[in-house]
Design an enzyme around this catalytic site. Sequence first.
Site, PDB file in Angstrom:
ATOM      1  N   ASP A  31     -10.485  -3.784  -4.386  1.00  0.00           N
ATOM      2  CA  ASP A  31      -9.573  -2.801  -3.816  1.00  0.00           C
ATOM      3  C   ASP A  31      -9.663  -1.527  -4.641  1.00  0.00           C
ATOM      4  O   ASP A  31      -9.521  -1.571  -5.870  1.00  0.00           O
ATOM      5  CB  ASP A  31      -8.143  -3.363  -3.856  1.00  0.00           C
ATOM      6  CG  ASP A  31      -7.109  -2.433  -3.247  1.00  0.00           C
ATOM      7  OD1 ASP A  31      -7.460  -1.331  -2.801  1.00  0.00           O
ATOM      8  OD2 ASP A  31      -5.923  -2.832  -3.226  1.00  0.00           O
ATOM      9  N   SER A  36       0.830  -1.199   0.000  1.00  0.00           N
ATOM     10  CA  SER A  36       0.000   0.000   0.000  1.00  0.00           C
ATOM     11  C   SER A  36       0.873   1.261   0.000  1.00  0.00           C
ATOM     12  O   SER A  36       1.666   1.458  -0.912  1.00  0.00           O
ATOM     13  CB  SER A  36      -0.966  -0.044   1.182  1.00  0.00           C
ATOM     14  OG  SER A  36      -1.986   0.910   1.059  1.00  0.00           O
ATOM     15  N   HIS A  54      -8.290  -5.046  -0.217  1.00  0.00           N
ATOM     16  CA  HIS A  54      -7.068  -4.373   0.199  1.00  0.00           C
ATOM     17  C   HIS A  54      -6.716  -4.770   1.634  1.00  0.00           C
ATOM     18  O   HIS A  54      -7.565  -4.732   2.527  1.00  0.00           O
ATOM     19  CB  HIS A  54      -7.256  -2.858   0.127  1.00  0.00           C
ATOM     20  CG  HIS A  54      -5.993  -2.094   0.352  1.00  0.00           C
ATOM     21  ND1 HIS A  54      -5.127  -1.783  -0.674  1.00  0.00           N
ATOM     22  CD2 HIS A  54      -5.444  -1.567   1.473  1.00  0.00           C
ATOM     23  CE1 HIS A  54      -4.108  -1.103  -0.191  1.00  0.00           C
ATOM     24  NE2 HIS A  54      -4.269  -0.959   1.112  1.00  0.00           N
TER      25      HIS A  54
END
Length: 308
Positions: free
Chosen positions: A246, A152, A276
């Site tokens: 996501d 991320s 995610h």
Amino acid sequence: MPLNAEARTLLELIEQIGAPPFEQLEPAQARAARADMAPPVLDPCHSTEPVDAGGVPARLYRPSAPGGEPTGLLVYFHGGGWVIGDLESHDNVCHALCSRSGHAVLSVDYRLAPEHPFPAGLDDCITATRWAHDNAAALGCDPARIAVGGDSAGSNFAAVIANLAMVPLAFQLLIYPVTDARMNTASYDENSTGYFLTRRGMEWFVEHYLSGDSGSADDPRVSPLLATDDELAAGPPALVITAGFDPLRDEGASYADRLGELGVRTSHVHYPGQFHGFFSLAHMLADARAAHALAAQLLADALAPPMT
């Protein structure tokens, strides 16, 4: 493809618990909530030790006792939207990547926004990466076999550092990376709510990260998808992992596509039924365990000593 059954059960459990989303909390509260969610270690490495990486706190994960043949080194940047997360939140991931790959991992405890907005966290990661290269031999690692990686926001840092090319790199591990902070892809519309990371959540993270007015979403140091062709083409081989449910799905895929089109050896592995954050949940999701094995194997291959 529908949401994976294990993922659906986990998201339903989160909803039943009724914890407020991060964007409804103050940063300190969000960090405490994330700390309470730290997953257990399933694949412990040989040992860990605290390290001062040029003034940046870090933790070194060793696959074996010091004194043997030099290993490669993955410099890892944890996720958390540049606002939350720390060494503990991703301890399980770093243990797994170290023990499964056979290479050392240096986890970087960079400064967080909004107390330290852009470019503070990036600067810390750059400092730690340079320090890792300069001090690799003292760590029992080969300075010619260094990778960067993260998940991320952490993989945002890894991609930017790969593009800046301040040290030679052998590999970049990008797990559902933030590559375009303009947040204008179709996956933001399709996955805006209901799958742990929301559009509003990403807006909250980006707003905090850029709160110092020192950068913008159009800056390639914030959105590495906007880097030049020459910068991207000069980068090391990459593994890009994306998830179907996501908001970051499309920008991760676009980044992998662009790297490949520019001649960078790139593997893009998509988990269509996942959301995610799944990579951190190996104790609950079979796809996460599979993704750990995949990432560790490609890391092991990329950081293997040269054939003699």
